[in-house]
Scaffold this motif. Structure first.
Motif, PDB file in Angstrom:
ATOM      1  N   ARG A   1       0.828  -1.209   0.000  1.00 38.42           N
ATOM      2  CA  ARG A   1       0.000   0.000   0.000  1.00 38.42           C
ATOM      3  C   ARG A   1       0.862   1.258   0.000  1.00 38.42           C
ATOM      4  NH1 ARG A   1      -4.040  -2.243   4.514  1.00 38.42           N
ATOM      5  NH2 ARG A   1      -5.365  -3.473   3.145  1.00 38.42           N
ATOM      6  N   ASP A   2       1.887   1.255   0.837  1.00 40.36           N
ATOM      7  CA  ASP A   2       2.761   2.430   0.899  1.00 40.36           C
ATOM      8  C   ASP A   2       3.488   2.640  -0.421  1.00 40.36           C
ATOM      9  OD1 ASP A   2       1.970   2.908   3.495  1.00 40.36           O
ATOM     10  OD2 ASP A   2       3.723   1.953   4.387  1.00 40.36           O
ATOM     11  N   PHE A   3       3.948   1.549  -1.021  1.00 40.70           N
ATOM     12  CA  PHE A   3       4.615   1.624  -2.321  1.00 40.70           C
ATOM     13  C   PHE A   3       3.675   2.260  -3.336  1.00 40.70           C
ATOM     14  CE2 PHE A   3       6.128  -0.152  -6.356  1.00 40.70           C
ATOM     15  CZ  PHE A   3       7.498   0.036  -6.256  1.00 40.70           C
TER      16      PHE A   3
ATOM     17  N   VAL B   1      12.890  -1.368  -6.649  1.00 41.87           N
ATOM     18  CA  VAL B   1      11.752  -1.551  -5.749  1.00 41.87           C
ATOM     19  C   VAL B   1      12.182  -1.270  -4.312  1.00 41.87           C
ATOM     20  CG1 VAL B   1      10.161  -3.260  -4.771  1.00 41.87           C
ATOM     21  CG2 VAL B   1      10.496  -3.133  -7.253  1.00 41.87           C
ATOM     22  N   GLN B   2      13.329  -1.789  -3.904  1.00 46.47           N
ATOM     23  CA  GLN B   2      13.804  -1.564  -2.538  1.00 46.47           C
ATOM     24  C   GLN B   2      14.114  -0.094  -2.280  1.00 46.47           C
ATOM     25  OE1 GLN B   2      13.709  -3.710   0.083  1.00 46.47           O
ATOM     26  NE2 GLN B   2      12.609  -4.945  -1.419  1.00 46.47           N
ATOM     27  N   LEU B   3      14.684   0.578  -3.251  1.00 48.85           N
ATOM     28  CA  LEU B   3      14.970   2.002  -3.119  1.00 48.85           C
ATOM     29  C   LEU B   3      13.673   2.796  -2.927  1.00 48.85           C
ATOM     30  CD1 LEU B   3      17.021   4.397  -3.378  1.00 48.85           C
ATOM     31  CD2 LEU B   3      16.449   4.392  -5.816  1.00 48.85           C
ATOM     32  N   VAL B   4      12.715   2.556  -3.783  1.00 47.62           N
ATOM     33  CA  VAL B   4      11.435   3.264  -3.705  1.00 47.62           C
ATOM     34  C   VAL B   4      10.698   2.866  -2.428  1.00 47.62           C
ATOM     35  CG1 VAL B   4       9.188   3.573  -4.816  1.00 47.62           C
ATOM     36  CG2 VAL B   4      11.279   3.560  -6.204  1.00 47.62           C
TER      37      VAL B   4
ATOM     38  N   ARG C   1      11.929   4.779   0.538  1.00 44.75           N
ATOM     39  CA  ARG C   1      11.365   6.136   0.571  1.00 44.75           C
ATOM     40  C   ARG C   1       9.910   6.100   1.024  1.00 44.75           C
ATOM     41  NH1 ARG C   1      14.011   7.629  -5.145  1.00 44.75           N
ATOM     42  NH2 ARG C   1      16.124   7.943  -4.406  1.00 44.75           N
ATOM     43  N   ALA C   2       9.168   5.095   0.580  1.00 45.77           N
ATOM     44  CA  ALA C   2       7.771   4.955   0.986  1.00 45.77           C
ATOM     45  C   ALA C   2       7.674   4.700   2.486  1.00 45.77           C
ATOM     46  CB  ALA C   2       7.102   3.820   0.204  1.00 45.77           C
ATOM     47  N   ARG C   3       8.556   3.870   3.009  1.00 45.54           N
ATOM     48  CA  ARG C   3       8.546   3.603   4.457  1.00 45.54           C
ATOM     49  C   ARG C   3       8.903   4.857   5.248  1.00 45.54           C
ATOM     50  NH1 ARG C   3      11.675  -2.106   3.854  1.00 45.54           N
ATOM     51  NH2 ARG C   3       9.852  -3.443   3.619  1.00 45.54           N
ATOM     52  N   ASP C   4       9.862   5.611   4.762  1.00 44.84           N
ATOM     53  CA  ASP C   4      10.207   6.882   5.428  1.00 44.84           C
ATOM     54  C   ASP C   4       9.008   7.816   5.425  1.00 44.84           C
ATOM     55  OD1 ASP C   4      12.775   5.956   5.852  1.00 44.84           O
ATOM     56  OD2 ASP C   4      13.659   7.116   4.200  1.00 44.84           O
TER      57      ASP C   4
END
Length: 65
Positions: free
Chosen positions: A7-9, A49-52, A55-58
C-alpha cells in the motif's frame, strides 16, 4: 513485503513523480529483454523496488497515525 508495504509503495508512487518515473523507466527497460523465467525479471527490478520502498517507508513513518 507485507500488505502495508504494498500500500505504501502504491501510495508513494502516486505522490512522487520522480520515483514513479524511475519505476516506469526501469520496467520499460526490463520489458525489452527476454526472460526465461519471470522471477528473473522480478529480481532485476528488485534494487529499484527496494529504493522506492525505502522512501515509501520513510514517508509512512512521518504520516500522522
Amino acid at each position: 513485503m507485507v500488505i502495508d508495504d504494498y500500500r505504501d509503495f502504491r501510495d508513494w508512487l502516486r505522490m512522487s513523480g520522480s520515483d514513479r518515473a524511475l519505476y516506469a523507466a526501469t520496467k520499460k527497460t526490463l520489458s525489452q529483454q527476454q526472460w526465461s523465467d519471470l522471477n528473473y525479471y522480478a529480481e532485476a527490478k528488485s534494487a529499484v523496488v527496494q529504493l522506492v520502498l525505502g522512501r515509501a517507508r520513510d514517508w509512512r513513518a512521518t504520516r500522522p497515525a
